[in-house]
Scaffold this motif. Structure first.
Motif, PDB file in Angstrom:
ATOM      1  N   PHE A 191       0.715  -1.735  -0.080  1.00 51.76           N
ATOM      2  CA  PHE A 191       0.106  -0.062  -0.008  1.00 51.76           C
ATOM      3  C   PHE A 191       1.260   1.593   0.142  1.00 51.76           C
ATOM      4  O   PHE A 191       0.638   1.511  -0.718  1.00 51.76           O
ATOM      5  N   LEU A 227      -0.245  -1.186  -6.817  1.00 50.23           N
ATOM      6  CA  LEU A 227      -1.740  -1.880  -6.648  1.00 50.23           C
ATOM      7  C   LEU A 227      -2.155  -3.726  -7.208  1.00 50.23           C
ATOM      8  O   LEU A 227      -2.951  -3.970  -6.705  1.00 50.23           O
ATOM      9  N   TYR A 276     -15.382  -7.065  -0.783  1.00 48.37           N
ATOM     10  CA  TYR A 276     -14.198  -6.077  -0.008  1.00 48.37           C
ATOM     11  C   TYR A 276     -15.699  -5.334  -0.375  1.00 48.37           C
ATOM     12  O   TYR A 276     -16.303  -4.449  -0.551  1.00 48.37           O
ATOM     13  N   ASN A 286     -16.277  -1.299   1.639  1.00 49.02           N
ATOM     14  CA  ASN A 286     -14.901  -0.008   0.882  1.00 49.02           C
ATOM     15  C   ASN A 286     -15.125   0.684   2.090  1.00 49.02           C
ATOM     16  O   ASN A 286     -15.991   0.998   2.769  1.00 49.02           O
ATOM     17  N   THR A 295     -12.575  -4.249  -6.672  1.00 48.99           N
ATOM     18  CA  THR A 295     -11.847  -4.043  -5.086  1.00 48.99           C
ATOM     19  C   THR A 295     -10.086  -2.455  -5.879  1.00 48.99           C
ATOM     20  O   THR A 295     -10.177  -1.719  -5.733  1.00 48.99           O
ATOM     21  N   ARG A 296      -9.906  -2.979  -6.864  1.00 46.00           N
ATOM     22  CA  ARG A 296      -8.474  -2.800  -7.985  1.00 46.00           C
ATOM     23  C   ARG A 296      -9.350  -0.732  -8.289  1.00 46.00           C
ATOM     24  O   ARG A 296      -8.544  -0.806  -8.140  1.00 46.00           O
ATOM     25  N   TYR A 326      -9.472   0.624  -4.834  1.00 45.64           N
ATOM     26  CA  TYR A 326      -8.026   1.451  -3.939  1.00 45.64           C
ATOM     27  C   TYR A 326      -7.364   2.367  -4.940  1.00 45.64           C
ATOM     28  O   TYR A 326      -6.180   3.182  -4.937  1.00 45.64           O
ATOM     29  N   LEU A 374      -4.897   5.275  -4.001  1.00 45.57           N
ATOM     30  CA  LEU A 374      -3.310   4.655  -4.119  1.00 45.57           C
ATOM     31  C   LEU A 374      -2.462   6.132  -4.979  1.00 45.57           C
ATOM     32  O   LEU A 374      -1.188   6.368  -4.605  1.00 45.57           O
TER      33      LEU A 374
END
Length: 188
Positions: A80, A85, A98, A100, A112-113, A116, A120
Motif C-alpha cells: 500500500f 496496486l 471488499y 469500502n 476492489t482495484r 484502491y 493509491l
C-alpha cells in the motif's frame, strides 16, 4: 463515482447561499469518506487525462505469496505504502468481498482495484497496528487499527484513523489471501 465525488465537492465548496467558496463550518464536518472523495476529485482534475493504470504501470510489483499469517499485514502495508496496486491485489482472492470506507460492498478483485486505484494515486502512507488473529484451520478472522496520512489539496498533511476487520484464508501455494475485507469500520 465521478457524480458522487462531484456532489460531495460541490456541497463542501458551496456556502449557505449556494455560491462556490470555502466554508469553514462545512470543512470542520468533513468525514473520512468525504475527504477521500474530495481528494480523488482533485486528483482526477489535476491529472488532465493521465490514467491511473498508466501512472502505476512503471511500478514494480511484489506478488510474492505471504505464507506466514503474522506477515499478512506487513505485506499489505508495504505494498500500500509503495503504491503497488498489483502487489496489493495479489493479497486478495479473485472473488473477494471488499467493503469500502463508504460501506459499499464490492465483489471481486477488479471492483476492489477500481476503489484502491484513486486512493493509491494520492500516495498515502498507512501504519497498521493492534493486529489480532483468531484462527480456525485455514481461515483467520483478523482485526487492526490504522493511521493513514496523506496531503490534502493544499498540501497540508491530514491524518485519518480507523480500524479493519478481515477474513483471510490460507490458499496453500497462494499463501494467505483476504476473502473478506471490511474497511468501513471505525477504530474504537
Amino acid at each position: 463515482m465521478i457524480t458522487s465525488i462531484y456532489r460531495t465537492w460541490w456541497r463542501l465548496l458551496s456556502d449557505d447561499v449556494g455560491n462556490p467558496g470555502t466554508n469553514a463550518e462545512q470543512a470542520d464536518d468533513l468525514t473520512r469518506s468525504e475527504f477521500l472523495r474530495l481528494m480523488t476529485m482533485g486528483l482526477v482534475s489535476a491529472s488532465a487525462g493521465l490514467s491511473v493504470d498508466r501512472a502505476f504501470a512503471q511500478m514494480p510489483s511484489d506478488t510474492t505469496p505471504v505464507t506466514d499469517l503474522d506477515k499478512v499485514y506487513d505485506a499489505w502495508q508495504d505494498r500500500f505504502n509503495a503504491g503497488d496496486l498489483d502487489g496489493l491485489l495479489a493479497l486478495y482472492a479473485a472473488d473477494v468481498t471488499y467493503i469500502n470506507p463508504d460501506g459499499a460492498q464490492l465483489i471481486g478483485q477488479e471492483a476492489t482495484r477500481a476503489d484502491y486505484a484513486g486512493l493509491l494515486a494520492l500516495k498515502p502512507k498507512i501504519e497498521i497496528g493492534d493486529r489480532k488473529h483468531a484462527v480456525y484451520q485455514n481461515i483467520a478472522l483478523t482485526t487492526n487499527h490504522w493511521t493513514l496520512e496523506l496531503a490534502d489539496s493544499t498540501g497540508a498533511m491530514q491524518k485519518l484513523t480507523g480500524g479493519g476487520i478481515e477474513v483471510v484464508r490460507n490458499q496453500d501455494g497462494a499463501g494467505w489471501l483476504f476473502i473478506i475485507d471490511d474497511a468501513s469500520r471505525s477504530a474504537s
